[in-house]
Write an enzyme that holds these catalytic residues in place. Structure first.
Site, mmCIF file in Angstrom:
data_model
loop_
_atom_site.group_PDB
_atom_site.id
_atom_site.type_symbol
_atom_site.label_atom_id
_atom_site.label_comp_id
_atom_site.label_asym_id
_atom_site.label_seq_id
_atom_site.Cartn_x
_atom_site.Cartn_y
_atom_site.Cartn_z
ATOM 1 C CG HIS A 48 -1.711 4.513 9.238
ATOM 2 N ND1 HIS A 48 -1.769 3.320 9.926
ATOM 3 C CD2 HIS A 48 -0.855 4.308 8.196
ATOM 4 C CE1 HIS A 48 -0.987 2.432 9.324
ATOM 5 N NE2 HIS A 48 -0.428 3.002 8.284
ATOM 6 C CD GLU A 92 0.076 0.951 12.105
ATOM 7 O OE1 GLU A 92 0.529 -0.014 11.470
ATOM 8 O OE2 GLU A 92 0.725 2.001 12.290
ATOM 9 C CD GLU A 130 -1.879 2.608 4.591
ATOM 10 O OE1 GLU A 130 -0.685 2.477 4.328
ATOM 11 O OE2 GLU A 130 -2.300 2.870 5.725
#
Length: 248
Positions: free
Chosen positions: A95, A97, A165
């Site tokens: 991800h 993050e 993403e």
């Protein structure tokens, strides 16, 4: 062409407590969910057991990260074996993050993907470019390089969902337009066709994550190569049901 079942993941991130998650779970358990859509909720590791015990079995549970070995002196980390022991079947890896807040490298993410799959967990593998990379016109380069490292570590593509993403659209309220999302997904599928196989390109689900809401989910879901979503903030709200049912 392979039929790709729509896939909607909810990434709860570092949010919720037992009380608020119980409310959310009760909404999910009683909702009418599109039966051709696979739904998985990514719970904080401390609530994995709780989420799996409370959620209806038609909804999968994912950890939000794991380490690349089975056990050892790695304070604060969790292993795929522990995730499975809590009854969860999935893990979110790579991800943005984890990459950009916690500094995880492509190489480490690749190792995690390999170990999770060897441990029989399914993987939601995330890729995506930052705003300055999109503005510099290097989106393709960035996502191909990230996908390359993931693909080198995949032993079984049937257990992998690829989540695109765009980092500039996560939690910013900016969403890639359906056309922008479709364009990257289409190119990723072509990359898989050239670098992995036709079968994998046709069957692997490429889902979109980046400020998906009830307001934009249907239009995004109508794109040929958008096979679902990885939803952040909206997955903690009742509108998550509408997003799950975007193809209904």
């Amino acid at each position: 062409m392979a039929q790709r079942n729509f896939f909607v993941g909810g990434n709860w991130k570092m949010n919720g407590n037992k009380e608020s998650l119980e409310e959310l779970i009760s909404i999910l358990n009683t909702a009418s969910l599109h039966d051709q859509t696979e739904v998985v909720c990514g719970a904080p590791s401390i609530y994995l057991d709780f989420a799996r015990c409370m959620l209806d079995l038609r909804i999968g549970v994912a950890a939000q990260n794991c380490y690349n070995v089975a056990k050892g002196a790695f304070t604060g980390e969790i292993s795929p074996a522990m995730i499975k022991d809590c009854g969860a079947e999935w893990v979110i890896l790579g991800h943005s993050e984890r990459r950009h807040v916690f500094g995880e490298s492509d190489e480490l993410i690749g190792q995690k993907v390999a170990h999770a799959l060897e441990s029989d967990l399914s993987v939601i593998a995330c890729i995506g470019e930052k705003l300055e990379e999109r503005e510099a016109g290097t989106t393709e380069e960035v996502v191909y390089a990230q996908t390359q490292v993931i693909s080198e570590n995949v032993s079984d593509w049937a257990k992998v969902v690829l989540a695109y993403e765009p980092v500039w659209a996560i939690g910013t309220g900016k969403t890639a337009s359906p056309e922008q999302a479709q364009e990257v997904h289409e190119k990723l599928r072509a990359w898989l066709r050239s670098n992995v196989s036709d079968d994998v390109a046709d069957s692997v689900r490429i889902i979109y994550g980046g400020s998906v809401t009830a307001g934009n989910c249907r239009e995004l879901a109508s794109q040929n190569d958008v096979d679902g979503f990885l939803v952040g903030g909206a997955s903690l709200k009742p509108e998550f049901i509408e997003i799950i049912n975007a193809r209904a």
